[in-house]
Design an enzyme around this catalytic site. Structure first.
Site, mmCIF file in Angstrom:
data_model
loop_
_atom_site.group_PDB
_atom_site.id
_atom_site.type_symbol
_atom_site.label_atom_id
_atom_site.label_comp_id
_atom_site.label_asym_id
_atom_site.label_seq_id
_atom_site.Cartn_x
_atom_site.Cartn_y
_atom_site.Cartn_z
ATOM 1 N N HIS A 1 110.186 20.091 95.069
ATOM 2 C CA HIS A 1 111.477 19.468 94.821
ATOM 3 C C HIS A 1 111.633 18.310 95.799
ATOM 4 O O HIS A 1 111.620 18.505 97.024
ATOM 5 C CB HIS A 1 112.592 20.500 95.029
ATOM 6 C CG HIS A 1 113.943 20.013 94.623
ATOM 7 N ND1 HIS A 1 114.431 20.125 93.330
ATOM 8 C CD2 HIS A 1 114.928 19.413 95.339
ATOM 9 C CE1 HIS A 1 115.646 19.633 93.276
ATOM 10 N NE2 HIS A 1 115.978 19.183 94.469
ATOM 11 N N ASP B 1 113.964 15.253 96.985
ATOM 12 C CA ASP B 1 115.306 14.685 96.956
ATOM 13 C C ASP B 1 115.270 13.195 97.255
ATOM 14 O O ASP B 1 114.761 12.771 98.297
ATOM 15 C CB ASP B 1 116.191 15.375 98.000
ATOM 16 C CG ASP B 1 116.493 16.818 97.631
ATOM 17 O OD1 ASP B 1 117.007 17.046 96.529
ATOM 18 O OD2 ASP B 1 116.206 17.713 98.444
ATOM 19 N N HIS C 1 114.716 14.816 92.289
ATOM 20 C CA HIS C 1 116.166 14.985 92.179
ATOM 21 C C HIS C 1 116.822 13.678 92.621
ATOM 22 O O HIS C 1 116.874 13.362 93.815
ATOM 23 C CB HIS C 1 116.595 16.155 93.076
ATOM 24 C CG HIS C 1 118.045 16.492 92.984
ATOM 25 N ND1 HIS C 1 118.614 17.499 93.744
ATOM 26 C CD2 HIS C 1 119.056 15.980 92.235
ATOM 27 C CE1 HIS C 1 119.907 17.582 93.467
ATOM 28 N NE2 HIS C 1 120.193 16.657 92.562
ATOM 29 N N MET D 1 124.441 22.602 91.936
ATOM 30 C CA MET D 1 124.457 22.466 93.389
ATOM 31 C C MET D 1 125.265 23.618 93.982
ATOM 32 O O MET D 1 126.391 23.893 93.552
ATOM 33 C CB MET D 1 125.078 21.136 93.811
ATOM 34 C CG MET D 1 124.271 19.908 93.455
ATOM 35 S SD MET D 1 122.607 19.872 94.184
ATOM 36 C CE MET D 1 122.960 20.074 95.940
ATOM 37 N N GLY E 1 123.563 16.081 100.115
ATOM 38 C CA GLY E 1 123.428 15.022 101.103
ATOM 39 C C GLY E 1 122.732 15.440 102.379
ATOM 40 O O GLY E 1 122.152 14.606 103.072
ATOM 41 N N PHE E 2 122.776 16.741 102.690
ATOM 42 C CA PHE E 2 122.180 17.222 103.929
ATOM 43 C C PHE E 2 121.529 18.585 103.703
ATOM 44 O O PHE E 2 122.038 19.401 102.921
ATOM 45 C CB PHE E 2 123.234 17.366 105.033
ATOM 46 C CG PHE E 2 123.919 16.079 105.390
ATOM 47 C CD1 PHE E 2 123.356 15.199 106.299
ATOM 48 C CD2 PHE E 2 125.123 15.733 104.794
ATOM 49 C CE1 PHE E 2 123.987 14.007 106.624
ATOM 50 C CE2 PHE E 2 125.762 14.545 105.104
ATOM 51 C CZ PHE E 2 125.187 13.674 106.017
ATOM 52 N N GLY E 3 120.427 18.833 104.398
ATOM 53 C CA GLY E 3 119.794 20.132 104.337
ATOM 54 C C GLY E 3 120.410 21.070 105.356
ATOM 55 O O GLY E 3 121.226 20.675 106.186
ATOM 56 N N GLY E 4 120.032 22.339 105.271
ATOM 57 C CA GLY E 4 120.455 23.313 106.263
ATOM 58 C C GLY E 4 121.858 23.849 106.108
ATOM 59 O O GLY E 4 122.384 24.499 107.009
ATOM 60 N N GLY F 1 120.579 24.575 97.209
ATOM 61 C CA GLY F 1 121.413 24.486 98.401
ATOM 62 C C GLY F 1 121.684 25.819 99.063
ATOM 63 O O GLY F 1 122.332 26.680 98.473
ATOM 64 N N GLY F 2 121.133 26.006 100.249
ATOM 65 C CA GLY F 2 121.421 27.195 101.028
ATOM 66 C C GLY F 2 120.770 28.466 100.533
ATOM 67 O O GLY F 2 121.173 29.572 100.924
#
Length: 233
Positions: free
Chosen positions: A42, A44, A75, A146, A151-154, A185-186
């Site tokens: 994947h 991004d 993505h 989503m 916009g951000f990982g973690g 996500g997560g």
């Protein structure tokens, strides 16, 4: 021309997100996933406008394309993705996912992605209703929900988003279309079974794969093990 690979319409597959990898050692990260049980990569793409961050572009895709045979699921978290479809297809994308929020004519965009020889995916953000994708399921190969604000990982998975996964699962089954259902996500070992129970067949996972104590392959194996415990829909 982009390759094809088996769709996951039942059970679960893992799509490791390179957003969580060491950007200075991406080729090594990709190699570590080969033979791990990962179904695809994947990737991004962020433009700093649709989401508040910048990430990979076509040069990265071209460089990695020569490093692996794993399919590339791109993505596109960008404004006006229609302008970039052909470029990413030519750079090595096997699938491209675009956002409902960025595409005023999503049906046309999905049809155009397929015309380029790629699988077409439609994504919705946390605040977007599941029904937004109902009328285009017949022209897509992947529906992505989503489970964090992009916009951000973690980030931690937002549990409420799984209700939309369940809604889309019911609609996909009702329409009888061959559409994969993905969460992004997560996703980790603590919630992978919940995602599978809601109806997800593809799980994007970043930190839980690349920061696993046994390495990326260990992270993939752990998620598959946990997700397989559920799967009764």
């Amino acid at each position: 021309m982009p390759r094809t690979w088996p769709r996951c319409l039942n059970g679960v597959v893992i799509a490791p997100s390179l957003l969580a990898a060491d950007f200075g050692r991406l080729a090594e990260a990709v190699h570590a996933l080969e033979g791990s049980g990962a179904d695809r990569l994947h990737i991004d793409v962020m433009d700093g406008a649709f989401v508040p961050n910048f990430t990979f572009g076509t040069d990265t895709l071209r460089a990695l394309r020569g490093e692996t045979d794993l399919p590339f699921e791109v993505h596109l978290m960008v404004r006006e993705p229609d302008q970039h479809l052909r470029t990413f297809a030519e750079a090595g994308a096997d699938a491209m996912t675009v956002h409902w929020e960025a595409c005023p004519h999503l049906h046309r965009t999905l049809v155009n992605i397929r015309a380029l020889g790629c699988r077409a995916g439609g994504a919705i953000n946390v605040s977007t209703p599941a029904q937004s994708l109902y009328d285009v399921l017949d022209v897509m190969d992947l529906a992505l929900v989503m489970t964090v604000d992009p916009g951000f990982g973690g980030q931690a998975l937002i549990p409420r988003a799984l209700t939309k996964v369940a809604e889309l699962r019911r609609e996909i089954d009702a329409q009888g279309v061959a559409v994969e259902l993905e969460v992004d996500g997560g996703v980790d070992a603590a919630n992978a079974a919940l995602c599978a129970s809601a109806g997800a067949t593809v799980m994007v996972a970043g930190s839980s794969v690349f920061r696993h104590p046994e390495g990326p392959a260990g992270g993939v194996r752990r998620l598959l093990e946990v997700a397989a415990r559920d799967v009764t829909r």
